[in-house]
Motif scaffolding. Structure first.
Motif, PDB file in Angstrom:
ATOM      1  N   LYS A  40       0.836  -1.210   0.000  1.00 28.47           N
ATOM      2  CA  LYS A  40       0.000   0.000   0.000  1.00 28.47           C
ATOM      3  C   LYS A  40       0.872   1.262   0.000  1.00 28.47           C
ATOM      4  N   ASP A  41       1.892   1.283   0.843  1.00 25.41           N
ATOM      5  CA  ASP A  41       2.684   2.517   1.000  1.00 25.41           C
ATOM      6  C   ASP A  41       3.830   2.631   0.003  1.00 25.41           C
ATOM      7  N   HIS A  42       4.356   1.491  -0.458  1.00 29.78           N
ATOM      8  CA  HIS A  42       5.575   1.554  -1.282  1.00 29.78           C
ATOM      9  C   HIS A  42       5.497   0.734  -2.569  1.00 29.78           C
ATOM     10  N   GLN A  43       4.389   0.078  -2.811  1.00 36.88           N
ATOM     11  CA  GLN A  43       4.225  -0.814  -3.976  1.00 36.88           C
ATOM     12  C   GLN A  43       5.362  -1.846  -4.042  1.00 36.88           C
ATOM     13  N   VAL A  44       5.723  -2.343  -2.878  1.00 37.87           N
ATOM     14  CA  VAL A  44       6.760  -3.386  -2.801  1.00 37.87           C
ATOM     15  C   VAL A  44       6.094  -4.682  -2.366  1.00 37.87           C
ATOM     16  N   LEU A 316      14.818  -3.907   4.928  1.00 34.44           N
ATOM     17  CA  LEU A 316      16.215  -3.509   5.163  1.00 34.44           C
ATOM     18  C   LEU A 316      16.889  -3.047   3.870  1.00 34.44           C
ATOM     19  N   ARG A 317      16.661  -3.808   2.794  1.00 31.71           N
ATOM     20  CA  ARG A 317      17.311  -3.474   1.519  1.00 31.71           C
ATOM     21  C   ARG A 317      16.858  -2.131   0.984  1.00 31.71           C
ATOM     22  N   ARG A 318      15.664  -1.712   1.399  1.00 32.11           N
ATOM     23  CA  ARG A 318      15.127  -0.429   0.923  1.00 32.11           C
ATOM     24  C   ARG A 318      15.244   0.662   1.980  1.00 32.11           C
ATOM     25  N   GLY A 319      16.040   0.384   3.026  1.00 26.49           N
ATOM     26  CA  GLY A 319      16.277   1.388   4.067  1.00 26.49           C
ATOM     27  C   GLY A 319      15.050   1.704   4.887  1.00 26.49           C
ATOM     28  N   MET A 320      14.119   0.752   4.975  1.00 24.66           N
ATOM     29  CA  MET A 320      12.882   1.026   5.729  1.00 24.66           C
ATOM     30  C   MET A 320      12.938   0.479   7.150  1.00 24.66           C
TER      31      MET A 320
END
Ligand code: NDP
Length: 321
Positions: A40-44, A316-320
């Protein structure tokens, strides 16, 4: 509080069962919510790549269960099933391509690998950021130093089970029987990180029962059906049985399961085997305060923690995180 009391000193009491299924379901629900939020927030959408080599039927079942569980929480997955003739170079090539792909968050290499392949070399080839099993030396080292890391799923699941069952770890005398890389050693590290006083036993330990009998928390991962008996358990202790062994002999089932033996014998006649832990359940029931059943205990938590690690890797890989 009486219900949360750590040590039950009444040896006549039947041990309470700690059900991993309920805790695993809770962890999976949390993972589902995280996956939904990431979308929802990051389309990941997190993605787990499972790699299996050869025809070991148990490995095939484990991987199938992990893929199915991933789908249940909304994690995308890929199953790379390689033939038994695959060599190290081909496997390393696959790992390298999965490491390079931005859409792959977690890589799991199902063990055991065929004897001709150097498993250590393969594990070291996995990008530590995608090492959702927590077996890469960098993650093992971070765990040993008490730094954040991907912790191996089975021992991490045991910690969740203890926490969510209200069983205190800090200050407890904990004994881990077994020192494998995937269970015993990381289990000891995680307990130490949580301020337990930890003893690790193995096949060369002298007078094992005297050591294990001193423990408030006894965690067993040795791969020997029903090995841990009454004499190994402190009255009221919490006994976590990690072992998963197939028993095909009805006489053995009768010896291990006491009142529940008939049910197990029926399972053997239907399926050819029944799953048995490393702890003798009938004897543990007479002495322990709590114990995990097999099946239905630690096994389900292992998969739940893999899903959690995969979500963590994606963040983690996306710095979140
Ligand atoms: P390993 O065979 O890698 O290690 C076994 C360990 O037990 C070794 O450290 C060995 O000592 C020790 N050991 C063996 N016999 C004795 C004994 N008589 N007294 C004391 N220690 C002993 O096993 P794993 O750690 O991979 O697995 C252990 C069990 O856990 C198996 O039944 C396995 O199926 C199960 N398992 C379950 C999982 C789950 O999800 N529930 C996940 C992973 C494993 P030494 O080092 O001296 O040889």
């Amino acid at each position: 509080m009486a219900t949360q009391s750590f040590i039950d000193t009444d040896p006549a009491r039947r041990a309470q069962l700690l059900h991993g299924a309920a805790v695993a379901a809770q962890i999976k629900l949390e993972a589902t919510r995280e996956v939904e939020r990431l979308w929802k927030d990051h389309q990941v959408r997190p993605c787990l790549a499972a790699v299996r080599v050869g025809d070991d039927p148990a490995s095939a079942v484990y991987v199938r269960n992990k893929i199915k569980a991933s789908a249940e929480v909304g994690i995308r997955s890929e199953h790379h099933a390689l033939t038994a003739t695959t060599n190290s170079i081909e496997l390393l090539d696959l790992i390298a391509s999965l490491n390079d792909r931005d859409d792959v968050d977690g890589i799991l290499v199902q063990l055991p690998l065929p004897a001709e392949i150097d498993a250590d070399k393969i594990i070291e080839a996995v990008d530590p950021q995608k090492d959702v099993d927590g077996f890469h030396p960098l993650n093992v080292g971070r765990l040993a130093l008490g730094r954040p890391a991907f912790a191996p799923c089975t021992p991490a699941g045991v910690i969740e089970l203890l926490d969510r069952s209200g069983i205190p770890i800090a200050g407890a005398g904990a004994c881990v029987v077994g020192r494998s890389q995937i269970v015993g050693r990381p289990m000891a590290q995680l307990l130490l990180q949580r301020d337990a006083t930890v003893t690790v036993c193995h096949s060369r330990t002298r007078d094992l029962a005297a050591v294990t009998r001193a423990a408030d928390l006894l965690i067993v991962a040795i791969g020997r059906p029903g090995f841990i008996g009454r004499e190994h358990i402190k009255p009221g202790a919490t006994v976590i049985d990690v072992g998963m062994n197939s028993v095909t002999d009805e006489a053995v089932a009768r010896e291990l399961f006491g009142a529940d033996a008939e049910k197990r014998i029926e399972i053997i006649s239907k399926r050819g085997y029944t799953l048995v832990g490393d702890v003798n359940p009938a004897e543990a029931d007479a002495v322990a305060g709590r114990r995990t059943p097999v099946p239905g205990g630690v096994g389900l938590l292992t998969v739940a923690m893999l899903l959690r690690n995969t979500v963590k890797a994606a963040k983690l890989r996306r710095g979140m995180e």
